[in-house]
Design a protein around this motif. Structure first.
Motif, PDB file in Angstrom:
ATOM      1  N   ILE A  32      19.745  36.141   0.397  1.00  0.00           N
ATOM      2  CA  ILE A  32      19.467  36.409   1.814  1.00  0.00           C
ATOM      3  C   ILE A  32      18.174  35.690   2.196  1.00  0.00           C
ATOM      4  N   THR A  33      18.184  35.017   3.346  1.00  0.00           N
ATOM      5  CA  THR A  33      16.967  34.401   3.866  1.00  0.00           C
ATOM      6  C   THR A  33      16.110  35.503   4.491  1.00  0.00           C
ATOM      7  N   PRO A  34      14.828  35.518   4.332  1.00  0.00           N
ATOM      8  CA  PRO A  34      13.955  34.544   3.665  1.00  0.00           C
ATOM      9  C   PRO A  34      13.535  34.955   2.244  1.00  0.00           C
ATOM     10  N   ALA A  35      14.441  35.622   1.512  1.00  0.00           N
ATOM     11  CA  ALA A  35      14.086  36.057   0.153  1.00  0.00           C
ATOM     12  C   ALA A  35      14.773  35.216  -0.920  1.00  0.00           C
ATOM     13  N   SER A  36      15.624  34.276  -0.513  1.00  0.00           N
ATOM     14  CA  SER A  36      16.512  33.611  -1.474  1.00  0.00           C
ATOM     15  C   SER A  36      15.803  32.868  -2.600  1.00  0.00           C
ATOM     16  N   GLU A  37      14.615  32.318  -2.319  1.00  0.00           N
ATOM     17  CA  GLU A  37      13.927  31.566  -3.381  1.00  0.00           C
ATOM     18  C   GLU A  37      13.612  32.458  -4.575  1.00  0.00           C
ATOM     19  N   ILE A  38      13.551  33.759  -4.351  1.00  0.00           N
ATOM     20  CA  ILE A  38      13.316  34.667  -5.476  1.00  0.00           C
ATOM     21  C   ILE A  38      14.517  34.579  -6.419  1.00  0.00           C
ATOM     22  N   LEU A  83      18.133  43.826   6.299  1.00  0.00           N
ATOM     23  CA  LEU A  83      19.469  44.410   6.290  1.00  0.00           C
ATOM     24  C   LEU A  83      20.002  44.623   4.880  1.00  0.00           C
ATOM     25  N   GLY A  84      19.590  43.766   3.977  1.00  0.00           N
ATOM     26  CA  GLY A  84      20.001  43.946   2.583  1.00  0.00           C
ATOM     27  C   GLY A  84      19.363  45.184   1.978  1.00  0.00           C
ATOM     28  N   ILE A  85      18.119  45.448   2.368  1.00  0.00           N
ATOM     29  CA  ILE A  85      17.431  46.662   1.899  1.00  0.00           C
ATOM     30  C   ILE A  85      18.147  47.894   2.457  1.00  0.00           C
ATOM     31  N   SER A  86      18.584  47.805   3.736  1.00  0.00           N
ATOM     32  CA  SER A  86      19.350  48.924   4.311  1.00  0.00           C
ATOM     33  C   SER A  86      20.534  49.253   3.420  1.00  0.00           C
ATOM     34  N   ASN A  99      14.493  59.689 -11.444  1.00  0.00           N
ATOM     35  CA  ASN A  99      13.189  59.373 -12.053  1.00  0.00           C
ATOM     36  C   ASN A  99      13.245  58.130 -12.937  1.00  0.00           C
ATOM     37  N   LEU A 100      13.809  57.075 -12.391  1.00  0.00           N
ATOM     38  CA  LEU A 100      13.882  55.821 -13.143  1.00  0.00           C
ATOM     39  C   LEU A 100      12.902  54.805 -12.566  1.00  0.00           C
ATOM     40  N   PRO A 101      12.358  53.930 -13.422  1.00  0.00           N
ATOM     41  CA  PRO A 101      11.489  52.865 -12.925  1.00  0.00           C
ATOM     42  C   PRO A 101      12.315  51.641 -12.527  1.00  0.00           C
ATOM     43  N   ALA A 102      11.949  51.031 -11.410  1.00  0.00           N
ATOM     44  CA  ALA A 102      12.602  49.779 -11.014  1.00  0.00           C
ATOM     45  C   ALA A 102      11.717  49.094  -9.990  1.00  0.00           C
ATOM     46  N   VAL A 103      11.864  47.777  -9.875  1.00  0.00           N
ATOM     47  CA  VAL A 103      11.081  47.027  -8.898  1.00  0.00           C
ATOM     48  C   VAL A 103      12.023  46.375  -7.890  1.00  0.00           C
ATOM     49  N   ILE A 104      11.701  46.566  -6.616  1.00  0.00           N
ATOM     50  CA  ILE A 104      12.498  46.013  -5.528  1.00  0.00           C
ATOM     51  C   ILE A 104      11.568  45.181  -4.665  1.00  0.00           C
ATOM     52  N   VAL A 105      11.936  43.945  -4.403  1.00  0.00           N
ATOM     53  CA  VAL A 105      11.104  43.098  -3.556  1.00  0.00           C
ATOM     54  C   VAL A 105      11.783  42.968  -2.203  1.00  0.00           C
ATOM     55  N   ASP A 106      11.026  43.191  -1.142  1.00  0.00           N
ATOM     56  CA  ASP A 106      11.561  43.075   0.216  1.00  0.00           C
ATOM     57  C   ASP A 106      10.747  42.019   0.950  1.00  0.00           C
ATOM     58  N   ILE A 107      11.387  40.885   1.263  1.00  0.00           N
ATOM     59  CA  ILE A 107      10.736  39.862   2.079  1.00  0.00           C
ATOM     60  C   ILE A 107      11.273  40.070   3.489  1.00  0.00           C
ATOM     61  N   THR A 108      10.473  40.708   4.318  1.00  0.00           N
ATOM     62  CA  THR A 108      11.000  41.242   5.572  1.00  0.00           C
ATOM     63  C   THR A 108      11.322  40.152   6.592  1.00  0.00           C
ATOM     64  N   ARG A 109      12.304  40.446   7.430  1.00  0.00           N
ATOM     65  CA  ARG A 109      12.721  39.530   8.489  1.00  0.00           C
ATOM     66  C   ARG A 109      12.937  40.327   9.773  1.00  0.00           C
ATOM     67  N   GLY A 110      13.402  39.626  10.809  1.00  0.00           N
ATOM     68  CA  GLY A 110      13.533  40.258  12.115  1.00  0.00           C
ATOM     69  C   GLY A 110      14.769  41.123  12.235  1.00  0.00           C
ATOM     70  N   VAL A 169       7.713  45.755  -3.701  1.00  0.00           N
ATOM     71  CA  VAL A 169       6.732  44.749  -3.300  1.00  0.00           C
ATOM     72  C   VAL A 169       7.242  44.261  -1.954  1.00  0.00           C
ATOM     73  N   MET A 170       6.519  44.580  -0.881  1.00  0.00           N
ATOM     74  CA  MET A 170       7.004  44.251   0.456  1.00  0.00           C
ATOM     75  C   MET A 170       6.091  43.222   1.113  1.00  0.00           C
ATOM     76  N   ALA A 171       6.678  42.061   1.421  1.00  0.00           N
ATOM     77  CA  ALA A 171       5.905  41.003   2.079  1.00  0.00           C
ATOM     78  C   ALA A 171       6.732  40.463   3.233  1.00  0.00           C
ATOM     79  N   ASP A 172       6.067  39.895   4.222  1.00  0.00           N
ATOM     80  CA  ASP A 172       6.799  39.295   5.330  1.00  0.00           C
ATOM     81  C   ASP A 172       7.245  37.890   4.950  1.00  0.00           C
ATOM     82  N   GLY A 173       8.116  37.324   5.777  1.00  0.00           N
ATOM     83  CA  GLY A 173       8.664  35.990   5.518  1.00  0.00           C
ATOM     84  C   GLY A 173       7.604  34.917   5.320  1.00  0.00           C
ATOM     85  N   VAL A 174       6.465  35.027   5.993  1.00  0.00           N
ATOM     86  CA  VAL A 174       5.427  33.990   5.856  1.00  0.00           C
ATOM     87  C   VAL A 174       4.846  34.012   4.443  1.00  0.00           C
ATOM     88  N   ILE A 175       4.498  35.190   3.966  1.00  0.00           N
ATOM     89  CA  ILE A 175       3.910  35.289   2.626  1.00  0.00           C
ATOM     90  C   ILE A 175       4.946  34.852   1.578  1.00  0.00           C
TER      91      ILE A 175
END
Lengths: 358, 510
Positions: A32-38, A83-86, A99-110, A169-175
């Motif tokens: 999903i753009t703008p997270a695809s490079e991950i 929308l993918g996070i939704s 009670n499980l550990p996991a990491v989710i990265v959200d590169i937010t968009r409009g 880890v939540m960052a906007d599209g610019v970061i």
């Protein structure tokens, strides 16, 4: 051959370097753009270290693969946007409830809906407030640079293991999209050890991972234990970066790209004789209430700078309990205020405040 | 010879079901006549006989079997409705030694979770799916399932399942058997003793495939739900044997496990030294010390560079090369592209900022020090962002001479033509960078800095294209051709691009 730890990377790529250096074992995701490079970086680098990369059939598939991998005691992650996070929220609720550990990265968009791929910070509510069903929270880290995209991903894995909790880890599209130079951290010294609760042949076969508790009293106990964990996290894990806060009367509160803009705005306002300062929350949950409460002693005005309709401002207001006025400076739709706009609107807000006071 | 059959609890179950709340610890929660009890006993026997209790993970789905973990003496997990195959995927990939069982009903597998199921099947995940098809939703109170038979009455198909309204029942096994990846697909039934004995064999075969890492195995079990179907025990079996089987015929639909090699999965590398070797980039040989600090006056303030052109012209990579040069000399750098659909065919641009100190906003919307333009639309768009006394470099092969205020330092470079002579248009960006080197050299850099600038460029090329020797060579050629072009034009027309006066220089540094 000589190796260097200096790289020029996109924020999204830095996430994967951080993950691998933290000993992350698997990545499951859907593009999903703008997270695809991950996902691109994960596809390239996870197999290089013999680790698991799998493009899932959907966001729902990806988060449930993470649930499975987390239950085996391994460090695991996924990444997406808005929308993918939704779509992932049900799975995140299960991970939190189990009670499980996991990491989710959200590169937010409009948003809302399909919105666009521009940078917005409108996922704040769905990420910081829990998002899915049930009385749960996730730790939310908010990087302000490419270096932090890497470093906070490492921290996310550590916190997830420490508190057995999903960490965003939540960052906007610019970061996510920008490149900066960064210094890679050292790899985790030893392989992450499997916890005793793991569903793994090396452990007790009666290990059980579940979030179903039929008896009301039992489920209430489970929920009370979760709230105690969140209270502990709130006490222990608040993180901020402060800039010129010692004597600040005008306090910007901003994260992600907004914090970078506010940093420049503070400098310009200082040149104009305005005692401005910046609190940049690095943790959005736990919200940095201590820093805000300290700042309110000298502050005349708080300014929440957001790329949303004003979502973080609620947490600022809850923290300050109406003791200091709080105003919103925001843009939406993928727009970013210019620094001039930010300065002008800040001066406008200060003027308004003085007029209100008369 | 008569075989002695002992009716006892299989060792795959707990002795007593302590996880079950309430006083009943000896019996299962399933209704009388329900197929789950029969099938779970077959599975419990098998995991005990196959000696895999210590590595079996039994996934309890949502549905009547949500409490399967009360019974099985092995690893257990409860998962979201329909997602068991995705969870199983995460587990099987994380530890290929695990025997993962995804136990699912017809709503869980055939309706809400069908995509997760069919995709796991199609990936050939090493797991067992035991699919209980009883043609109805049991736990939620007798609603229609995707496998409910035509005409069959349920609480959500009170007039009988209508083909016009709900379509035909889903033939899951046939669909899975049509895929290339799965190794074993069988449909069995839990009605008569003979059928149950066949089901028992199918359970074992599927589990053995998983033990042997043969990939995806699925057994569908036609099963009874007498309470919701409001049928007695004999009527229930009759329903399965006649009505269900006429639509869902029993049999082995696919069995290619013997022809398949075991799945091999890579082993993760975690040793610190090895991780570094594989992950850290190879260092390019630098002609400066690792802690080098450039002292040029020009970088006292942050330098904002904007680059614009068509997508595919190398605008973004030109920006990256400049940013890489900054990185190699230990400056703070930021590079921000325009991203999204406009990258694919439209105009692309990026902003690069180089600074000794921390960079604030990475966005450039005005006052850029240097503008590099490779197409006409970008000239129109970005020229207003160039600050007073700023430098403009553009590709004069494709762009008309711009109408600039006289304070601007304008350099027209025949970049596309020069690049074509070198071999490809794609070297135009290095030509431009060579031109930049000449511009910098004549206006801003000391002679020592100039030499280092050229050297840094070569290092940056090596850094960006570390594995492509020819590309490095041709880019370096393009760089020096660009540099020469600017120097030659200065010789031809010394007035147009003379060395800036001290006053000009001070202006442009502000």
């Amino acid at each position: 051959m000589e190796y260097t730890n200096k790289m020029l990377l996109k924020g999204n790529e830095a996430v994967i370097y951080g993950a691998l250096l933290a000993g992350c074992d698997s990545y499951f995701g859907y593009p999903i753009t703008p997270a695809s490079e991950i996902a691109h970086s994960a596809a390239l680098l996870f197999p290089r270290l013999g680790r698991v990369f799998l493009q899932a059939e959907s966001e729902i598939g990806a988060i449930n693969m993470v649930l499975g991998a987390a239950a085996t005691g391994r460090r695991t992650m996924t990444a997406s946007s808005g929308l993918g996070i939704s779509l992932k929220q049900e799975g995140v609720s299960y991970i939190a409830g189990s009670n499980l550990p996991a990491v989710i990265v959200d590169i937010t968009r409009g948003g809302p809906g399909l919105g666009n791929i521009g940078p917005e910070q409108s996922d704040y509510n769905q990420v910081v407030k829990g998002g899915g069903h049930g009385n749960y929270r996730c730790i939310v880290l908010s990087p302000g640079s490419v270096q932090e995209m890497c470093d906070l991903t490492v921290l996310a894995f550590d916190l997830a293991d420490k508190y057995l909790i999903p960490v965003y880890v939540m960052a906007d599209g610019v970061i996510g999209q920008m490149m900066e130079s960064l210094t890679l951290p050292e790899p985790a010294a030893v392989k992450h050890e499997l916890p005793d609760w793991s569903l793994d042949p090396a452990k007790d076969r009666n290990n059980l991972v579940t979030s179903i508790f039929l008896k009301y009293d039992r489920l209430e106990e489970v929920n009370i234990a979760l709230q105690e964990k969140y209270k502990l996290i709130s006490e222990q894990e608040q993180r901020v970066e402060e800039y010129l806060m010692d004597d600040a009367g005008i306090v910007f509160v901003a994260y992600g790209i907004c914090a970078r803009l506010a940093h420049s705005a503070v400098e310009i306002l200082r040149d104009k004789g305005v005692k401005a300062g910046l609190i940049r929350p690095i943790t959005l949950f736990p919200f940095p209430v201590d820093a805000l409460n300290k700042a309110k002693k000298k502050a005349e005005l708080f300014l929440s700078v957001e790329l949303s309709n004003g979502q973080m401002i609620d947490d600022i207001k809850l923290t300050l309990e109406c003791s200091v006025p709080v105003k919103l400076i925001n843009r939406m739709g993928g727009n970013i205020p210019t620094i001039d706009e930010l300065v002008d609107r800040s001066l406008g807000a200060i003027k308004e405040l003085k007029e209100d006071g008369k | 010879m008569i075989e002695t059959v002992t009716h006892s609890r299989p060792e795959g179950f707990f002795d007593t079901f302590e996880r079950r709340p309430g006083p009943i610890k000896k019996n299962m929660h399933y209704c009388p006549g329900c197929g789950h009890g029969i099938l779970q006993k077959l599975i419990a026997e098998a995991i005990s006989d196959l000696k895999i209790k210590d590595k079996t993970i039994f996934i309890s789905p949502v549905g009547c079997s949500v409490f399967s973990y009360y019974y099985f003496d092995c690893f257990g997990i409860s998962v979201p409705h329909g997602r068991a195959p995705a969870v199983a995927t995460g587990m099987a990939r994380s530890n290929p030694d695990s025997i993962v069982i995804s136990y699912q009903g017809d709503g869980d597998l055939g309706a809400i979770g069908f995509n997760n199921f069919i995709q796991a099947a199609n990936r050939g995940e090493n797991m067992c799916v035991f699919f209980v098809n009883n043609a109805i939703y049991g736990m939620t109170g007798g609603q229609m399932a995707p496998t409910t038979l035509p005409g069959q009455k349920t609480v959500t198909s009170p007039y009988g399942r209508s083909i016009a309204n709900e379509g035909y029942p889903l033939k899951v096994s046939e669909m899975v058997a049509a895929l290339d990846s799965p190794v074993y697909v069988e449909r069995a039934a839990l009605s008569t003793t003979k059928n149950i004995m066949n089901a028992r064999k199918a359970v074992r075969k599927a589990l053995r495939n998983t033990i042997d890492r043969k990939g995806f195995s699925m057994v569908e079990f036609l099963s009874g739900c007498p309470i919701n179907l409001k049928l007695g025990a004999n009527e229930m079996n009759e329903f399965i044997n006649t009505q269900m089987m006429s639509y869902f015929p029993l049999g082995r639909l696919k069995d290619i496990a013997d022809d398949r090699d075991p799945i091999r999965r890579p082993v993760g590398i975690y040793k610190s030294k090895k991780v570094k070797e594989l992950l850290y980039p190879v260092s390019v040989e630098k002609c400066v010390a690792p802690d080098f600090k450039n002292k040029s006056e020009i970088f006292e303030k942050q330098r904002k560079i904007k680059l614009g052109g068509f997508g595919g012209q190398g605008v973004l990579s030109l920006g990256k090369m400049i940013a890489t040069m900054g990185k190699l000399r230990n400056f703070n750098v930021s590079w921000l592209p325009s991203y999204g659909p406009e990258m694919r065919g439209g105009t692309a641009n990026c902003s690069v900022i180089i600074h000794r100190k921390k960079i604030g906003s990475p966005i450039i919307d005005k006052n850029c020090n240097l503008l590099i333009v490779l197409n006409q639309p970008s000239m129109k768009k970005f020229l207003p962002e160039l600050k007073e006394n700023g430098v403009l470099i553009y590709d004069s092969t494709t762009i008309e001479k711009p109408d600039c205020t006289p304070d601007k330092k304008v350099y027209a470079v025949d970049a596309s033509n020069i690049a074509k002579k070198i071999g490809s248009l794609k070297y135009a960006n290095s030509v431009i960078l060579g031109a930049l080197a000449a511009v910098m050299g004549s206006n801003f850099l000391t002679p020592a800095d100039q030499i280092d600038f050229d050297r840094t460029f070569e290092e940056a090329i090596m850094d960006c294209f570390s594995d492509k020797e020819t590309i490095i060579k041709l880019n370096i050629e393009a760089f020096y051709a660009g540099q020469k072009a600017v120097m030659d034009s200065r010789k031809k027309n010394p007035k147009q691009a003379s060395r800036l006066s001290k006053a000009d220089l001070t202006m442009s540094l502000k």
